[in-house]
Design an enzyme around this catalytic site. Structure first.
Site, PDB file in Angstrom:
ATOM      1  N   GLY A 286       0.817  -1.217   0.000  1.00 22.16           N
ATOM      2  CA  GLY A 286       0.000   0.000   0.000  1.00 22.16           C
ATOM      3  C   GLY A 286       0.849   1.265   0.000  1.00 22.16           C
ATOM      4  O   GLY A 286       1.961   1.269   0.525  1.00 22.16           O
TER       5      GLY A 286
ATOM      6  N   ARG B  55       1.346  -5.787  -4.934  1.00 22.90           N
ATOM      7  CA  ARG B  55       1.377  -6.698  -3.784  1.00 22.90           C
ATOM      8  C   ARG B  55       1.825  -8.121  -4.137  1.00 22.90           C
ATOM      9  O   ARG B  55       1.541  -9.058  -3.390  1.00 22.90           O
ATOM     10  CB  ARG B  55      -0.009  -6.761  -3.141  1.00 22.90           C
TER      11      ARG B  55
ATOM     12  N   ASP C 128       4.987  -7.788   5.249  1.00 18.52           N
ATOM     13  CA  ASP C 128       4.997  -8.853   4.241  1.00 18.52           C
ATOM     14  C   ASP C 128       6.086  -8.612   3.191  1.00 18.52           C
ATOM     15  O   ASP C 128       6.777  -9.535   2.774  1.00 18.52           O
ATOM     16  CB  ASP C 128       3.625  -8.933   3.550  1.00 18.52           C
TER      17      ASP C 128
ATOM     18  N   LYS D 272       8.056   0.527   5.620  1.00 15.79           N
ATOM     19  CA  LYS D 272       6.962   1.389   5.161  1.00 15.79           C
ATOM     20  C   LYS D 272       5.630   0.833   5.593  1.00 15.79           C
ATOM     21  O   LYS D 272       5.452  -0.382   5.553  1.00 15.79           O
ATOM     22  CB  LYS D 272       7.010   1.448   3.621  1.00 15.79           C
ATOM     23  N   THR D 273       4.720   1.577   6.031  1.00 18.86           N
ATOM     24  CA  THR D 273       3.285   1.286   6.100  1.00 18.86           C
ATOM     25  C   THR D 273       2.605   2.330   6.991  1.00 18.86           C
ATOM     26  O   THR D 273       3.087   2.635   8.081  1.00 18.86           O
ATOM     27  CB  THR D 273       2.915  -0.132   6.606  1.00 18.86           C
TER      28      THR D 273
ATOM     29  N   ASP E 141       0.057   1.756   8.451  1.00 18.73           N
ATOM     30  CA  ASP E 141      -0.586   1.013   9.537  1.00 18.73           C
ATOM     31  C   ASP E 141       0.196   1.112  10.850  1.00 18.73           C
ATOM     32  O   ASP E 141      -0.365   0.870  11.919  1.00 18.73           O
ATOM     33  CB  ASP E 141      -0.734  -0.470   9.171  1.00 18.73           C
TER      34      ASP E 141
END
Ligand code: FBP
Length: 547
Positions: A78, A142, A173, A199-200, A202
């Protein structure tokens, strides 16, 4: 490219970096590492990259001139604000080592490596993207890298372009992918290093050595701005309860940070729901109680924050998803052939009686989504489940029943929102602009030091950038074994909200007051210029974690 005035002004912003990596550096090796859990399994699966030491970069002697090197970069998963700055940091880093070094960008995520889709990133291209949001410089995807054929296809293009190192910018992941690739290339003596970058939005890729994943700072600031605006509207119109779902997939960090910034009436934290073994009805009752208490004071409005992964945290539903995953993994071919309208029946027939009953009792919108395709990493696509709507409807039903018993006197009208995509590509905050650029520079240093299977790490981030600490963490040190698509796989351990951690404890000490009072805070938009206490604030999460 057409540019806004802000883009033009931001293009010339020079991101700040740790003082230790300005000029010549030396690498200092620490102690050998162990994986966070399942040591024997991880060691067996990663014999070449297991146990490597944590490394840090310190000021050193003037560097010998380095050989030119070709490097490939991949954006994975993402979007998150600051990705372009990681790439510009890598570019500037390898060019500073030797101006003849080249950077190739693989297009559309990890599949670009496998399918040989790439561009050379020249200074003209890089300069267009400095300090901008988005991943559009090379795109993202992804695709999971797990098959030997994929690794070998990747090697083919590396050999062709003389690429000696690949940097994968991604979440848990994707960094697991990076580790698997590093191990394979090392075992094969292929001469290609692999480095990861955290990175994320979230915020769930963090541990003792990785303080935060990039993008979390900017994305949560954007969501908090909009939540603040909604709170102000709620407090002005005084007629709606706003149910707001926030991205964050399998962790509630985004929701917790937004709550700390905006002080809404209700905030659900998935990790707490799980720890307290709550049911969907418990959650609904909690919200309805707050609504009823505010109504008793004549306050028929409010805000409710819902993490998008909430459903997965409800223990009974978690068990159901786990059985569903195993069942679908074992019967995928057959399930794919079942007509769309018969899929729910198929699932019910193949589940244990207990889970089948729960599955049937769920609103169709939820059960359908749970039975649908997983993402390539085996995750339920929680962003597609309309939990905010589901909760609003269930609370309305409960309040209607309470009204009959005189337990609720008031009005309950709702609005629903989902904030996720709004924040993932925002122009990076000063923090993310600096942090990302630094991560890129550090990744270039890890490559120059011959490292592979490491994640770029920048720590001490609640201090001014000059005092940040730069280094690398072996990715195997973050791994454990988890069930994915019905099989045990080595993966980076996800960092969930810690219920005994500073951010949650502070929130828990305040939430009862925020529930009944109207204690809203309106953070306003991200500031890029101006006083440091406005433009350079880190997240509340980081501040409370490092108090
Ligand atoms: P990453 O973990 O890859 O950074 O993705 C984060 C995320 O934004 C989640 O918050 C959300 O659930 C998911 O991506 C949405 O995925 P998609 O972009 O495929 O709709």
């Amino acid at each position: 490219m057409n540019k806004s005035a802000l883009q033009v002004a931001r293009a010339s912003y020079q991101p700040k970096v740790p003082a230790s990596i300005c000029g010549a550096t030396k690498i200092v090796e620490g102690k050998a590492t162990e994986s966070v859990a399942d040591q024997a399994d991880i060691k067996k699966l990663f014999p070449n990259t297991y146990g490597m030491p944590i490394v840090t970069f310190e000021k050193g002697e003037a560097a010998k001139s380095a050989e030119a090197i070709n490097v490939g970069v991949i954006l994975s998963g993402g979007q998150a604000p600051g990705g372009h700055n990681v790439i510009s940091g890598i570019f500037d880093g390898i060019k500073a080592q030797n101006p003849n070094s080249k950077l190739y960008g693989f297009l559309g995520g990890p599949s670009g490596l496998v399918d040989h889709k790439y561009i050379e990133l020249t200074s003209d291209i890089i300069d267009e993207y400095r300090n901008t949001g988005g991943f559009d410089i090379i795109g993202s995807g992804r695709t999971k890298l797990e098959e030997v054929e994929q690794f070998d296809k990747g090697l083919e293009i590396c050999k062709k372009l003389n690429i000696k190192a690949i940097i994968i910018i991604g979440g848990d992941d994707s960094n697991t992918n990076a580790c698997v690739l590093a191990e394979y290339y090392l075992a094969k003596n292929a001469g290609v290093q692999v480095i990861g970058c955290p990175k994320t939005i979230d915020g769930d890729l963090k541990n003792e050595m990785i303080e935060t994943s990039f993008g979390f700072d900017t994305a949560t600031k954007v969501y908090s701005e909009v939540i603040g605006n909604i709170e102000r509207d709620a407090n002005s119109a005084k007629k709606y309860w706003h149910f707001i779902k926030l991205m964050g997939r399998s962790a509630s960090h985004v929701t917790l940070e937004a709550a700390l910034q905006t002080q809404p009436n209700v905030t659900l934290i998935g990790e707490e729901v799980e720890a307290k073994n709550q049911t969907l009805d418990d959650v609904v009752t909690y919200i309805a109680n707050v609504v009823a208490k505010r109504a008793a004071k004549g306050l028929n409005f409010g805000t409710v924050l819902v993490p998008e992964g909430l459903i997965e945290f409800i223990p009974a539903i978690k068990k159901l998803i786990s059985e569903l995953n195993d069942m679908l993994a074992a019967n995928q071919a057959e399930f794919d052939k079942v007509a769309a309208e018969d899929k729910i029946d198929y699932v019910v027939k193949h589940l244990s009686a207990e889970n089948a009953a729960l599955f049937k009792s769920l609103p169709t919108a939820v059960s359908t989504q749970l039975a649908l395709e997983r993402d390539p990493h085996g995750n339920v696509q929680v962003s597609l489940i309309e939990t905010e709507q589901l909760l609003a409807e269930m609370v309305a039903k409960k309040l209607a029943a309470w009204k009959k018993d005189g337990k609720f006197v008031g009005k309950f009208a709702t609005q629903h929102h989902f904030f996720g995509y709004e924040g993932r590509c925002a122009a990076p905050s000063n923090f993310d602009a600096d942090y990302c650029y630094s991560l890129g520079r550090v990744a270039a240093l890890l490559i120059a030091s011959g490292k592979t299977g490491y994640m770029s790490s920048v720590r001490n981030t609640t201090k001014p950038a000059a005092e940040w600490l730069a280094g690398g963490i072996p990715i195997t040190a973050m791994m454990n074994m988890e069930k994915r698509n019905g099989k045990m796989k080595p993966v980076i351990q996800k960092a969930l909200v810690k219920l005994d951690g500073g951010p949650f404890k502070f929130f828990a000490s305040k939430r009862d007051e925020w529930a009944i009072e109207t204690a809203y805070v309106y953070p306003g938009p991200i500031q890029y210029f101006g006083p440091s206490e406005v433009a350079d604030q880190t997240t509340k999460t980081l501040q409370l974690e490092h108090k």
